[in-house]
Scaffold this motif. Structure first.
Motif, PDB file in Angstrom:
ATOM      1  N   TRP A  19       0.088  30.426  -2.557  1.00 16.35           N
ATOM      2  CA  TRP A  19       1.032  29.948  -1.542  1.00 16.35           C
ATOM      3  C   TRP A  19       0.293  29.341  -0.350  1.00 16.35           C
ATOM      4  CZ3 TRP A  19       0.748  31.824   3.346  1.00 16.35           C
ATOM      5  CH2 TRP A  19       0.088  33.027   3.532  1.00 16.35           C
ATOM      6  N   LEU A  20      -0.851  29.928   0.038  1.00 19.45           N
ATOM      7  CA  LEU A  20      -1.626  29.413   1.166  1.00 19.45           C
ATOM      8  C   LEU A  20      -2.170  28.026   0.849  1.00 19.45           C
ATOM      9  CD1 LEU A  20      -2.970  29.828   3.951  1.00 19.45           C
ATOM     10  CD2 LEU A  20      -4.903  30.837   2.727  1.00 19.45           C
ATOM     11  N   TRP A  21      -2.737  27.881  -0.362  1.00 20.59           N
ATOM     12  CA  TRP A  21      -3.267  26.577  -0.756  1.00 20.59           C
ATOM     13  C   TRP A  21      -2.160  25.547  -0.933  1.00 20.59           C
ATOM     14  CZ3 TRP A  21      -7.782  24.936   0.273  1.00 20.59           C
ATOM     15  CH2 TRP A  21      -8.810  25.851   0.440  1.00 20.59           C
ATOM     16  N   ALA A  22      -0.985  25.974  -1.361  1.00 20.06           N
ATOM     17  CA  ALA A  22       0.147  25.050  -1.485  1.00 20.06           C
ATOM     18  C   ALA A  22       0.538  24.504  -0.113  1.00 20.06           C
ATOM     19  CB  ALA A  22       1.332  25.756  -2.151  1.00 20.06           C
ATOM     20  N   VAL A  23       0.550  25.369   0.895  1.00 20.05           N
ATOM     21  CA  VAL A  23       0.887  24.930   2.259  1.00 20.05           C
ATOM     22  C   VAL A  23      -0.199  23.987   2.794  1.00 20.05           C
ATOM     23  CG1 VAL A  23       1.159  25.701   4.657  1.00 20.05           C
ATOM     24  CG2 VAL A  23       2.313  26.933   2.806  1.00 20.05           C
ATOM     25  N   ILE A  24      -1.466  24.391   2.670  1.00 20.57           N
ATOM     26  CA  ILE A  24      -2.571  23.576   3.198  1.00 20.57           C
ATOM     27  C   ILE A  24      -2.610  22.208   2.523  1.00 20.57           C
ATOM     28  CG2 ILE A  24      -5.096  23.379   3.278  1.00 20.57           C
ATOM     29  CD1 ILE A  24      -5.096  26.477   3.618  1.00 20.57           C
ATOM     30  N   LEU A  25      -2.540  22.197   1.203  1.00 22.20           N
ATOM     31  CA  LEU A  25      -2.601  20.919   0.484  1.00 22.20           C
ATOM     32  C   LEU A  25      -1.323  20.103   0.676  1.00 22.20           C
ATOM     33  CD1 LEU A  25      -4.427  22.073  -2.755  1.00 22.20           C
ATOM     34  CD2 LEU A  25      -5.385  20.871  -0.766  1.00 22.20           C
ATOM     35  N   GLY A  26      -0.185  20.784   0.865  1.00 16.24           N
ATOM     36  CA  GLY A  26       1.070  20.075   1.150  1.00 16.24           C
ATOM     37  C   GLY A  26       1.015  19.339   2.480  1.00 16.24           C
ATOM     38  N   VAL A  27       0.487  20.012   3.492  1.00 16.36           N
ATOM     39  CA  VAL A  27       0.343  19.377   4.814  1.00 16.36           C
ATOM     40  C   VAL A  27      -0.641  18.204   4.717  1.00 16.36           C
ATOM     41  CG1 VAL A  27      -0.537  19.728   7.157  1.00 16.36           C
ATOM     42  CG2 VAL A  27       0.979  21.427   6.127  1.00 16.36           C
ATOM     43  N   ALA A  28      -1.772  18.427   4.033  1.00 21.14           N
ATOM     44  CA  ALA A  28      -2.761  17.349   3.869  1.00 21.14           C
ATOM     45  C   ALA A  28      -2.147  16.159   3.125  1.00 21.14           C
ATOM     46  CB  ALA A  28      -3.991  17.877   3.132  1.00 21.14           C
ATOM     47  N   LEU A  29      -1.393  16.455   2.083  1.00 23.50           N
ATOM     48  CA  LEU A  29      -0.767  15.397   1.292  1.00 23.50           C
ATOM     49  C   LEU A  29       0.224  14.582   2.124  1.00 23.50           C
ATOM     50  CD1 LEU A  29      -0.440  14.063  -1.485  1.00 23.50           C
ATOM     51  CD2 LEU A  29       1.386  15.723  -1.941  1.00 23.50           C
ATOM     52  N   LEU A  30       0.968  15.255   2.991  1.00 22.19           N
ATOM     53  CA  LEU A  30       1.918  14.555   3.859  1.00 22.19           C
ATOM     54  C   LEU A  30       1.200  13.507   4.717  1.00 22.19           C
ATOM     55  CD1 LEU A  30       4.829  14.339   4.956  1.00 22.19           C
ATOM     56  CD2 LEU A  30       4.173  16.051   6.655  1.00 22.19           C
ATOM     57  N   PHE A  31       0.059  13.871   5.267  1.00 20.08           N
ATOM     58  CA  PHE A  31      -0.692  12.912   6.082  1.00 20.08           C
ATOM     59  C   PHE A  31      -1.279  11.795   5.226  1.00 20.08           C
ATOM     60  CE2 PHE A  31      -0.315  16.287   9.144  1.00 20.08           C
ATOM     61  CZ  PHE A  31      -0.127  15.584  10.324  1.00 20.08           C
TER      62      PHE A  31
END
Length: 172
Positions: A19-31
Motif C-alpha cells: 500500500w505504501l509503494w502504491a501511494v508513492i508510485l501513484g503520486v509519482a505517476l501523477l506528476f
C-alpha cells in the motif's frame, strides 16, 4: 579475529508494504502524466497549470526523488558483544549504540504498529520509542532509566537470542 566475526546478528530492512509503494508510485505517476501531457504534448494540465519549467522541476523532485528516497530508507540492526546498534538510514548518520548493560529486561513482542506506535519508521508512542520498517514483530527493550524501546525485526527470534548472548559478553 576480524570485526565481522564479532557480529552476533545483522539485519537490514526496507519498506515492503504494498500500500505504501502504491501511494508513492501513484503520486509519482501523477506528476509524470502531467509532465508528459503538458511539457511533451503541449496541452495544459489542470485548471491552473504551472509553468513548464516548474512542472519539470517538481516532476524530477517528486516523480524521481520521492521513490528514490523511499527505496533507500533502511533500518539496519546489529548485535555486537555487549551492544545493540540501530541505524535508520538516512536519518541517522551513525548507528545509535545501545549498551546492553543498561537494558533491565527484554522480550520478543508482537505489536500493532498503528495502534501502539502510530505507524512505521522512527516512532514515539505511549508505549515508548520504536524503530520499525514493516511487520508486527520485534524485541522490546526495558531500561532502568529510560522509556521502553522496540526494535522491529523480520527475524525476531534470532534478534532475541543474539541480544541474550550479547548481554553476557564483554564489549569489543
Amino acid at each position: 579475529m576480524t570485526a565481522e566475526q564479532h557480529i552476533l546478528f545483522r539485519e537490514k530492512q526496507h519498506f515492503t508494504q504494498v500500500w505504501l509503494w502504491a501511494v508513492i508510485l501513484g503520486v509519482a505517476l501523477l506528476f509524470w502524466v502531467g509532465f508528459v501531457y503538458q511539457v511533451l504534448l503541449g496541452e495544459t494540465f489542470g485548471n491552473r497549470p504551472v509553468p513548464d519549467v516548474m512542472l519539470t522541476i517538481i516532476t524530477i523532485v517528486i516523480g524521481i526523488g520521492l521513490p528514490y528516497f523511499f527505496y533507500h530508507i533502511s533500518l539496519r540492526t546489529e548485535v555486537w558483544p555487549g551492544e545493540l546498534q540501530v541505524r535508520f538510514y538516512p536519518f541517522h548518520r551513525r548507528p545509535v549504540k545501545i549498551p546492553l548493560h543498561l537494558v533491565r529486561d527484554f522480550e520478543r513482542k508482537t505489536y500493532n504498529p498503528i495502534q501502539d506506535y502510530g505507524g512505521w519508521g522512527i516512532r514515539w508512542g505511549v508505549k515508548g520509542k520504536a524503530y520499525n520498517m514493516s511487520g508486527t514483530e520485534g524485541v522490546l527493550l526495558y531500561f532502568y532509566n529510560h522509556p521502553a524501546l522496540l526494535i522491529g525485526s523480520q527475524e525476531p527470534d534470532a534478534l532475541f537470542e543474539a541480544i541474550r548472548a550479547a548481554r553476557s559478553m564483554k564489549q569489543v
